[in-house]
Design a protein around this motif. Structure first.
Motif, mmCIF file in Angstrom:
data_model
loop_
_atom_site.group_PDB
_atom_site.id
_atom_site.type_symbol
_atom_site.label_atom_id
_atom_site.label_comp_id
_atom_site.label_asym_id
_atom_site.label_seq_id
_atom_site.Cartn_x
_atom_site.Cartn_y
_atom_site.Cartn_z
ATOM 1 N N ALA A 276 -70.713 -49.335 7.041
ATOM 2 C CA ALA A 276 -71.969 -48.826 7.580
ATOM 3 C C ALA A 276 -71.673 -47.984 8.818
ATOM 4 O O ALA A 276 -70.628 -48.147 9.447
ATOM 5 C CB ALA A 276 -72.852 -50.002 7.947
ATOM 6 N N TYR B 193 -76.590 -53.446 2.239
ATOM 7 C CA TYR B 193 -75.276 -52.804 2.342
ATOM 8 C C TYR B 193 -74.454 -53.118 1.101
ATOM 9 O O TYR B 193 -74.294 -54.275 0.745
ATOM 10 C CB TYR B 193 -74.546 -53.277 3.611
ATOM 11 C CG TYR B 193 -75.088 -52.642 4.887
ATOM 12 C CD1 TYR B 193 -76.143 -51.741 4.839
ATOM 13 C CD2 TYR B 193 -74.539 -52.939 6.123
ATOM 14 C CE1 TYR B 193 -76.635 -51.155 5.990
ATOM 15 C CE2 TYR B 193 -75.030 -52.357 7.286
ATOM 16 C CZ TYR B 193 -76.075 -51.464 7.208
ATOM 17 O OH TYR B 193 -76.562 -50.882 8.350
ATOM 18 N N TYR C 56 -78.849 -44.406 4.077
ATOM 19 C CA TYR C 56 -78.834 -45.620 4.898
ATOM 20 C C TYR C 56 -79.289 -45.328 6.326
ATOM 21 O O TYR C 56 -78.759 -45.880 7.274
ATOM 22 C CB TYR C 56 -77.444 -46.265 4.907
ATOM 23 C CG TYR C 56 -77.025 -46.732 3.540
ATOM 24 C CD1 TYR C 56 -77.260 -48.049 3.139
ATOM 25 C CD2 TYR C 56 -76.449 -45.867 2.629
ATOM 26 C CE1 TYR C 56 -76.913 -48.464 1.866
ATOM 27 C CE2 TYR C 56 -76.106 -46.273 1.358
ATOM 28 C CZ TYR C 56 -76.333 -47.570 0.987
ATOM 29 O OH TYR C 56 -76.013 -47.984 -0.266
ATOM 30 N N SER D 240 -72.143 -42.958 2.421
ATOM 31 C CA SER D 240 -71.065 -43.105 3.395
ATOM 32 C C SER D 240 -70.215 -41.847 3.412
ATOM 33 O O SER D 240 -69.260 -41.738 4.156
ATOM 34 C CB SER D 240 -70.194 -44.299 3.032
ATOM 35 O OG SER D 240 -69.734 -44.170 1.721
ATOM 36 N N THR E 2 -77.338 -51.281 11.359
ATOM 37 C CA THR E 2 -76.041 -51.965 11.349
ATOM 38 C C THR E 2 -76.134 -53.174 12.267
ATOM 39 O O THR E 2 -75.730 -54.288 11.907
ATOM 40 C CB THR E 2 -74.942 -51.002 11.851
ATOM 41 O OG1 THR E 2 -75.001 -49.796 11.082
ATOM 42 C CG2 THR E 2 -73.574 -51.620 11.738
ATOM 43 N N ASN F 175 -78.376 -55.865 10.565
ATOM 44 C CA ASN F 175 -77.735 -56.516 9.419
ATOM 45 C C ASN F 175 -76.578 -57.413 9.844
ATOM 46 O O ASN F 175 -76.403 -58.509 9.321
ATOM 47 C CB ASN F 175 -77.229 -55.458 8.428
ATOM 48 C CG ASN F 175 -78.274 -55.111 7.392
ATOM 49 O OD1 ASN F 175 -79.126 -55.934 7.044
ATOM 50 N ND2 ASN F 175 -78.252 -53.898 6.900
ATOM 51 N N TRP G 61 -69.121 -51.976 1.582
ATOM 52 C CA TRP G 61 -69.408 -51.875 3.008
ATOM 53 C C TRP G 61 -69.344 -53.224 3.719
ATOM 54 O O TRP G 61 -69.689 -53.319 4.878
ATOM 55 C CB TRP G 61 -70.822 -51.304 3.205
ATOM 56 C CG TRP G 61 -70.905 -49.828 3.112
ATOM 57 C CD1 TRP G 61 -70.030 -48.980 2.501
ATOM 58 C CD2 TRP G 61 -71.962 -49.021 3.639
ATOM 59 N NE1 TRP G 61 -70.490 -47.694 2.606
ATOM 60 C CE2 TRP G 61 -71.670 -47.689 3.300
ATOM 61 C CE3 TRP G 61 -73.125 -49.298 4.355
ATOM 62 C CZ2 TRP G 61 -72.504 -46.630 3.658
ATOM 63 C CZ3 TRP G 61 -73.944 -48.242 4.702
ATOM 64 C CH2 TRP G 61 -73.634 -46.925 4.357
#
Ligand code: FAD
Ligand code: SF4
Ligand code: SF4
Lengths: 112, 672
Positions: free
Chosen positions: B287, A79, A61, B247, B404, B407, A83
């Motif tokens: 995120a 996402y 990501y 993650s 991030t 989005n 998330w």
């Protein structure tokens, strides 16, 4: 629902689908393929077509694939469900979620 | 159905054919003055500075220069001291503070270089095209802005030891410079090993490296007079979940310890490899920086509870802070504070001296019923400049978190009106990251650790940033005490220069055919089997071994079990590890590197320290006393002909810093 086209297929490699490519907008230039640090993509065997998102479970990501794409909206980071962090609007106390059903309008403020 | 059967089913299906030409075993040879291993921050800087000294330079990178490395972005430029406008501290004093902050377990050499050269490096970066100033005056009048230079600072606004920057511009600027300097760039080449030459009785010189093209499977042989190791450090040693998708680890997945494994096999000396910390929230549910918190990128954001009640902030002495402004000032009587510095499972003087303001321990407040979960990051309540700095600049302009920002705002998130959920209750305590390990570690404490976040162990270097091996230099995260972006940049820049100077005087090198052939046999081994143990299974096996025998509580018996289990895992590598295409093969080799880092380096390092240490988060069951005086030192290890050799180094490595720095700086350019 079709009863004919049912094939053997393994489970997905990952719980997430990190990359979403819009085949209408993608020109298959492979810039995303060649910037990705993890080789998540491979080029489509047919030149000029959408790259294959093959090694999904290795995606970090990090986003250079999106940054490099010359066509707005052709590729985006998706996402995953785990998330989708909520936030609370201070004046109403209402919760919103990333990816919710009736989202509020986008906030167009660019970064600083 | 086995994996091999699945592949057989696809035989003859042209759509499933590997899209790149297959070149297994074919050799590409490159000969240069300076070879740089890894194209992250340290690697780019090393290659640039070596080329600027006139050296012929090649750089190899497993991914792409633009997209790879932890440092594709950066929101803080840490700890530049010398010449920074408005900074009155000296690099000497600051380095000493940073070393003390870690109880001595830090690399004073590289930290002094960072403090002294950090600003000069930043200005060079700006010349290359990196954005480091608020030229648009977005933050005009903000307390953290220097109005004259338009530089922005973070954390301690009085002492200005950390800057806020537009990190997403950095990697592109570095790549342009590399190209302009004509550096020979080899992307998609994974380092597999170092080429060495014996020099006399017990000296070894590094004369190049070998690599595998991760797309074609071709074999690369690089020979060089000097080599700079910039491949960061190993991770995924105790845990890795592909299911949690990206993650799981802070550092990029491609950085799996190839540099450490290769350096170890060549005989490099390592220190502090016994240090690891509880893995904490490696399963971060959001995120990057995409949930609210009060530290790091989000410092000093206000956190409120379910009813909008503020979680109070305290200073290092536990005194409540009345105003928002106090979060960015040292406590009464404190010279300055360091964020992102030392951690220890026990308080000590060097921690207290430089500890910054923090959120009150949330666990305690919840227990007392004083706050109610969940918690939120209350961006709307912050002064406008602070809000914009956190979400608009730090999140919005760092290469990874800018997505991030994009989005979230696209989904309607508005920092002026919305409070982002904080998972602080999952993290526990008052901060982000963990120092929560108790002094009394009990059996059953989660044994999932990590040795890749924070200030970690790695190759020991001297004032040339040279390792114990002639011709091998190290920089960035992949060295003893490495951790952050500007450290990677400044040490890369310094090491590249030293490598170029050494190369001017060195004679030409060539790798031995025997070594190259042996490495080829090792590298292509897994291709002999298409059905067998896949890299993920081997990785899980390594993870489990490390959790079981090298977890939170260590003992001679457990660590010996780890070594035995490790032998078994090596047998799996030799007889069962399978790979079906170049990508698969590269991953398989990376997992073998993780095995080397875990079993060959970390476990012997843990055996070598026969005492517990709060500074190192290191607990030996049979030696419960924490940090007895005779063990306050670095324990070093290296291997020679397969035998582990132990050594030691005093703490406070590099001191007195300025004196040593100047003593090792040549009066005139070398060999020019
Ligand atoms: C999201 C994020 C934000 C961060 N923000 C900050 C910040 O604001 N301030 C700060 O100070 N620090 C920050 N850091 C940390 C900082 O990015 C790192 O400390 C820094 O990048 C280290 O530089 P490096 O060159 O040593 O390692 P990296 O930048 O990780 O580069 C290592 C390179 O080596 C390559 N490599 C690894 N193994 C091999 C192999 N076997 N063969 C070939 N190549 C290999 C990797 O692909 C990679 O490109 C952040 C990290 C992350 C992940
Ligand atoms: S987000 Fe990063 S790792 Fe994932 S596909 Fe894009 S470039 Fe590759
Ligand atoms: S960069 Fe964009 S247009 Fe090019 S292949 Fe990738 S998604 Fe398609």
């Amino acid at each position: 629902m079709s009863e004919e086209n049912v094939y053997l297929s393994p489970n997905p490699a990952s719980a997430a689908r990190p990359i979403a490519i819009d085949p209408e907008k993608c020109t298959g230039c492979n810039l995303c393929v060649n910037v990705c640090p993890a080789d998540v993509f491979v080029p489509n065997p047919e030149a000029g077509r959408v790259p294959l998102v093959l090694f999904v479970d290795e995606c970090w990501y990090c986003g250079p694939c999106v940054d490099e794409c010359p066509h707005e909206g052709a590729i985006r980071l998706n996402y995953p469900v785990m998330w989708r962090v909520p936030w609370k609007r201070k004046e109403t106390g209402r919760h919103y979620w990333l990816g919710m059903k009736n989202p509020p309008p986008p906030n167009d403020t660019p970064p600083a | 159905m086995s994996w091999g059967t699945w592949i057989d089913l696809n035989a003859g299906n042209d759509a499933m054919k590997w899209p790149y030409p297959i070149r297994y075993g074919q050799e590409d040879a490159v000969d240069v003055d300076v070879l740089v291993l890894g194209g992250g921050i340290a690697g780019c800087w090393a290659a640039i500075s070596a080329a600027e000294q006139g050296a012929k330079v090649a750089i190899l990178e497993r991914g792409s220069i633009l997209g790879s490395g932890a440092g594709t972005g950066c929101d803080h430029w840490q700890w530049a001291i010398t010449d920074v406008p408005g900074v009155s501290l000296s690099a000497e004093d600051f380095t000493q503070a940073l070393v003390d902050n870690h109880g001595g377990y830090n690399n004073g050499i590289s930290r002094y270089i960072q403090a002294r050269d950090g600003y000069e490096t930043l200005l060079e970066l700006e010349e290359m095209g990196g954005k480091v100033r608020d030229t648009e005056d977005t933050f005009k009048g903000a307390e953290f802005r220097d109005e004259q230079t338009k530089l922005l600072f973070a954390y301690d606004y009085e002492n200005r030891i950390v800057m806020r920057v537009w990190g997403m511009t950095f990697k592109r600027a570095l790549r342009s410079r590399l190209r302009r300097l004509g550096v020979d760039i080899h992307e998609r080449v994974a380092l597999t090993g170092l080429l060495t030459e014996r020099r006399g009785e017990d000296a070894t010189a590094v004369v190049g490296a070998t690599g595998l093209n991760v797309r074609t499977g071709a074999f690369n042989v690089f020979t060089a007079k000097a080599t700079v190791l910039c491949a960061a450090r190993p991770q995924r040693i105790w845990t890795y979940s592909t299911e949690l998708a990206g993650s799981c680890d802070l550092r990029m997945p491609g950085a799996m310890g190839g540099g450490y494994a290769a350096a170890w096999r060549a005989g490099t000396e390592f220190a502090m490899m016994e240090k690891s910390i509880p893995a904490g929230l490696s399963i971060n549910p959001s995120a990057p920086h995409g949930s609210g918190h009060p530290s790091n990128t989000w410092y000093p954001c206000t956190i409120v509870d379910a009813n909008g009640k503020e979680v109070p902030w305290v200073d290092r002495d536990g005194h409540a802070l009345e105003t928002f402004e106090e979060r960015c000032r040292p406590a009464p009587g404190q010279r300055f504070f360091i964020k992102g510095g030392g951690q220890s499972s026990l308080p000590h003087q060097g921690l207290r001296d430089y500890q910054g303001p923090r959120l009150t321990n949330v666990d305690t407040l919840v227990e007392k019923g004083e706050i109610e979960l969940p918690l939120y990051a209350d961006l709307p309540s912050l002064p406008a400049h602070e809000r914009r700095a956190i979400f608009g600049l730090m999140v919005g302009q760092e290469a990874k978190t800018k997505h991030t920002y994009a989005n979230y705002t696209h989904a309607g998130f508005d920092p002026d009106r919305d409070m982002l959920l904080s998972y602080q209750q999952l993290i526990g305590g008052g901060g982000y990251g963990t120092s929560a390990e108790g002094a009394k570690t009990v059996l059953g404490f989660p044994s999932i650790r990590n040795a890749h976040s924070g200030t970690t162990g790695g190759p020991v270097v001297d004032w040339n940033l040279r390792t114990n091996l002639e011709g091998l230099y190290a920089a960035g995260d992949g060295m003893l005490g490495g951790n952050d972006h500007s450290h990677a940049a400044t040490t890369g820049r310094y090491a590249g220069r030293r490598a170029a100077w050494f190369a001017r005087q060195a004679t030409a090198r060539s790798g031995s055919r025997e070594q190259i052939e042996a490495e080829k046999r090792r590298v292509y081994g897994p291709l002999q089997r298409k059905d067998g143990v896949h890299w993920k299974e081997l990785l899980a096996g390594i993870n489990k071994t490390m959790q079981a025998y090298c977890g939170a509580v260590k003992s001679e018996g457990l660590l010996r079990m780890a070594l035995e289990a490790g032998e078994d895992l090596k047998h799996v590598v030799d007889t069962e590890l399978a790979a079906v295409n170049p990508h698969d093969l590269a991953n398989a080799l990376s997992v073998v590197d993780i095995l080397t880092a875990g079993i060959d380096i970390i476990v012997p390092a843990c055996l070598a320290r026969r005492a517990s240490s709060a500074f190192l988060h290191f607990s030996r069951a049979e030696y419960p006393a924490m940090d007895p005086p005779e063990w306050q030192k670095f324990v070093t290890i290296r291997q020679e002909d397969g035998v582990v050799k132990q050594g030691e180094r005093p703490l406070n490595l590099g001191a007195p810093f300025e004196e040593n720095y100047l003593a090792h700086r040549p009066a005139a350019p070398i060999g020019a």
